[in-house]
Design a protein around this motif. Sequence first.
Motif, PDB file in Angstrom:
ATOM      1  N   ALA A  40       0.836  -1.200   0.000  1.00 20.33           N
ATOM      2  CA  ALA A  40       0.000   0.000   0.000  1.00 20.33           C
ATOM      3  C   ALA A  40       0.869   1.249   0.000  1.00 20.33           C
ATOM      4  O   ALA A  40       0.582   2.226  -0.709  1.00 20.33           O
ATOM      5  CB  ALA A  40      -0.936   0.001   1.204  1.00 20.33           C
ATOM      6  N   GLU A  58       2.733   1.204  -3.638  1.00 21.02           N
ATOM      7  CA  GLU A  58       1.919   1.288  -4.843  1.00 21.02           C
ATOM      8  C   GLU A  58       0.874   2.395  -4.802  1.00 21.02           C
ATOM      9  O   GLU A  58       0.531   2.945  -5.839  1.00 21.02           O
ATOM     10  CB  GLU A  58       1.211  -0.058  -5.086  1.00 21.02           C
ATOM     11  CG  GLU A  58       2.151  -1.233  -5.272  1.00 21.02           C
ATOM     12  CD  GLU A  58       2.969  -1.142  -6.543  1.00 21.02           C
ATOM     13  OE1 GLU A  58       2.540  -0.433  -7.480  1.00 21.02           O
ATOM     14  OE2 GLU A  58       4.035  -1.770  -6.608  1.00 21.02           O
ATOM     15  N   ALA A  59       0.350   2.696  -3.632  1.00 20.70           N
ATOM     16  CA  ALA A  59      -0.723   3.687  -3.542  1.00 20.70           C
ATOM     17  C   ALA A  59      -0.333   4.913  -2.737  1.00 20.70           C
ATOM     18  O   ALA A  59      -0.662   6.044  -3.113  1.00 20.70           O
ATOM     19  CB  ALA A  59      -1.979   3.054  -2.941  1.00 20.70           C
ATOM     20  N   ARG A  96       1.409   7.701  -4.576  1.00 15.25           N
ATOM     21  CA  ARG A  96       0.692   8.279  -5.712  1.00 15.25           C
ATOM     22  C   ARG A  96      -0.565   9.041  -5.284  1.00 15.25           C
ATOM     23  O   ARG A  96      -0.983   9.964  -5.971  1.00 15.25           O
ATOM     24  CB  ARG A  96       0.283   7.167  -6.679  1.00 15.25           C
ATOM     25  CG  ARG A  96       1.431   6.415  -7.286  1.00 15.25           C
ATOM     26  CD  ARG A  96       0.943   5.153  -7.979  1.00 15.25           C
ATOM     27  NE  ARG A  96      -0.081   5.438  -8.977  1.00 15.25           N
ATOM     28  CZ  ARG A  96      -0.892   4.524  -9.484  1.00 15.25           C
ATOM     29  NH1 ARG A  96      -0.820   3.269  -9.063  1.00 15.25           N
ATOM     30  NH2 ARG A  96      -1.787   4.865 -10.397  1.00 15.25           N
ATOM     31  N   SER A  97      -1.137   8.649  -4.185  1.00 14.74           N
ATOM     32  CA  SER A  97      -2.433   9.201  -3.807  1.00 14.74           C
ATOM     33  C   SER A  97      -2.317  10.658  -3.360  1.00 14.74           C
ATOM     34  O   SER A  97      -1.438  10.998  -2.561  1.00 14.74           O
ATOM     35  CB  SER A  97      -3.052   8.374  -2.681  1.00 14.74           C
ATOM     36  OG  SER A  97      -4.266   8.957  -2.259  1.00 14.74           O
ATOM     37  N   LEU A 147      -5.300   7.670   2.691  1.00 11.00           N
ATOM     38  CA  LEU A 147      -6.094   6.461   2.469  1.00 11.00           C
ATOM     39  C   LEU A 147      -6.122   5.628   3.735  1.00 11.00           C
ATOM     40  O   LEU A 147      -5.074   5.255   4.270  1.00 11.00           O
ATOM     41  CB  LEU A 147      -5.490   5.630   1.335  1.00 11.00           C
ATOM     42  CG  LEU A 147      -5.416   6.271  -0.046  1.00 11.00           C
ATOM     43  CD1 LEU A 147      -4.634   5.373  -1.002  1.00 11.00           C
ATOM     44  CD2 LEU A 147      -6.811   6.546  -0.587  1.00 11.00           C
ATOM     45  N   VAL A 180      -4.996  -1.212  -4.414  1.00 11.54           N
ATOM     46  CA  VAL A 180      -3.708  -0.520  -4.393  1.00 11.54           C
ATOM     47  C   VAL A 180      -2.904  -0.802  -5.661  1.00 11.54           C
ATOM     48  O   VAL A 180      -2.021  -0.014  -6.022  1.00 11.54           O
ATOM     49  CB  VAL A 180      -2.881  -0.858  -3.130  1.00 11.54           C
ATOM     50  CG1 VAL A 180      -3.643  -0.488  -1.873  1.00 11.54           C
ATOM     51  CG2 VAL A 180      -2.443  -2.302  -3.095  1.00 11.54           C
ATOM     52  N   TYR A 181      -3.231  -1.887  -6.358  1.00 11.78           N
ATOM     53  CA  TYR A 181      -2.581  -2.169  -7.636  1.00 11.78           C
ATOM     54  C   TYR A 181      -3.368  -1.613  -8.822  1.00 11.78           C
ATOM     55  O   TYR A 181      -3.124  -1.994  -9.966  1.00 11.78           O
ATOM     56  CB  TYR A 181      -2.377  -3.672  -7.809  1.00 11.78           C
ATOM     57  CG  TYR A 181      -1.122  -4.178  -7.153  1.00 11.78           C
ATOM     58  CD1 TYR A 181       0.125  -3.946  -7.722  1.00 11.78           C
ATOM     59  CD2 TYR A 181      -1.168  -4.879  -5.950  1.00 11.78           C
ATOM     60  CE1 TYR A 181       1.286  -4.395  -7.118  1.00 11.78           C
ATOM     61  CE2 TYR A 181      -0.013  -5.332  -5.342  1.00 11.78           C
ATOM     62  CZ  TYR A 181       1.214  -5.090  -5.927  1.00 11.78           C
ATOM     63  OH  TYR A 181       2.365  -5.537  -5.311  1.00 11.78           O
ATOM     64  N   GLY A 182      -4.278  -0.700  -8.574  1.00 10.76           N
ATOM     65  CA  GLY A 182      -4.951  -0.008  -9.655  1.00 10.76           C
ATOM     66  C   GLY A 182      -6.139  -0.711 -10.258  1.00 10.76           C
ATOM     67  O   GLY A 182      -6.634  -0.309 -11.312  1.00 10.76           O
ATOM     68  N   LEU A 212      -6.109   6.641  -8.976  1.00 11.01           N
ATOM     69  CA  LEU A 212      -6.445   5.277  -8.620  1.00 11.01           C
ATOM     70  C   LEU A 212      -7.943   5.045  -8.850  1.00 11.01           C
ATOM     71  O   LEU A 212      -8.776   5.705  -8.222  1.00 11.01           O
ATOM     72  CB  LEU A 212      -6.100   4.986  -7.155  1.00 11.01           C
ATOM     73  CG  LEU A 212      -4.608   4.842  -6.822  1.00 11.01           C
ATOM     74  CD1 LEU A 212      -4.404   4.850  -5.310  1.00 11.01           C
ATOM     75  CD2 LEU A 212      -4.055   3.558  -7.419  1.00 11.01           C
TER      76      LEU A 212
END
Length: 214
Positions: free
Chosen positions: A139, A142-143, A146-147, A151, A184-186, A209
């Motif tokens: 998380a 990967e997220a 980018r977020s 989250l 989290v992997y899109g 996302l």
Amino acid sequence: MSNHALAERHRLAELLTAAGPNAPTLCAGWTTRDLAAHLVIRERRPDAAAGLRVAALADWTQRVQGEYAERPYEELVRLFRSGPPVYSPFALPGADEAANTVEYYVHAEDVVRAAEDWTAQPVPPGRTEALWRRLPLIARLEAGRRSPVRLTLSHPDGRSLTVGPAGSPTVRLTGEPAELVLFVYGRGAHTTLTVDGAPDALEALRHVLPLPSE
């Protein structure tokens, strides 16, 4: 001791076989043939697999993957099912389980959920817990980076973890660990997660996302 990666490897091989070489996947632009070629070079061609993470080597990776994709589909699936060769880093003790439990689960669902009539299938309890244990790291990687919003990823049993920029609005996603991993992997548009947050935070998040379809 459970080997979740091995179980997911066999499940993914069965799904690839059943789907055939030209079925869609959730990997943008990839058919099942492309996915099978990716899986094979990832553990059998370390020289080409580096391009999956290093942008400067991406063209080489695409070239090698394209060459493998021209092989008979049945051969690609057989090579993947048989596991990593002795020279592969994934053949080291514990490496397959550590690196591939999530990888193979996500790609198996890439095949399943590309169909219009997909339904989420139950995940064995042990594998559910294994995915939850791996979620904090992936998380963040990967997220979280980018977020644009904070989250909070919530397990149905009340456990949760938070990633993303501190001080920003928070979006909460609640669901089974397998669904959170896919998010989290899109693959969020193809999950059964419940999402809660302010409209502007949700809109900002959607740009980077995907969220479940309403």
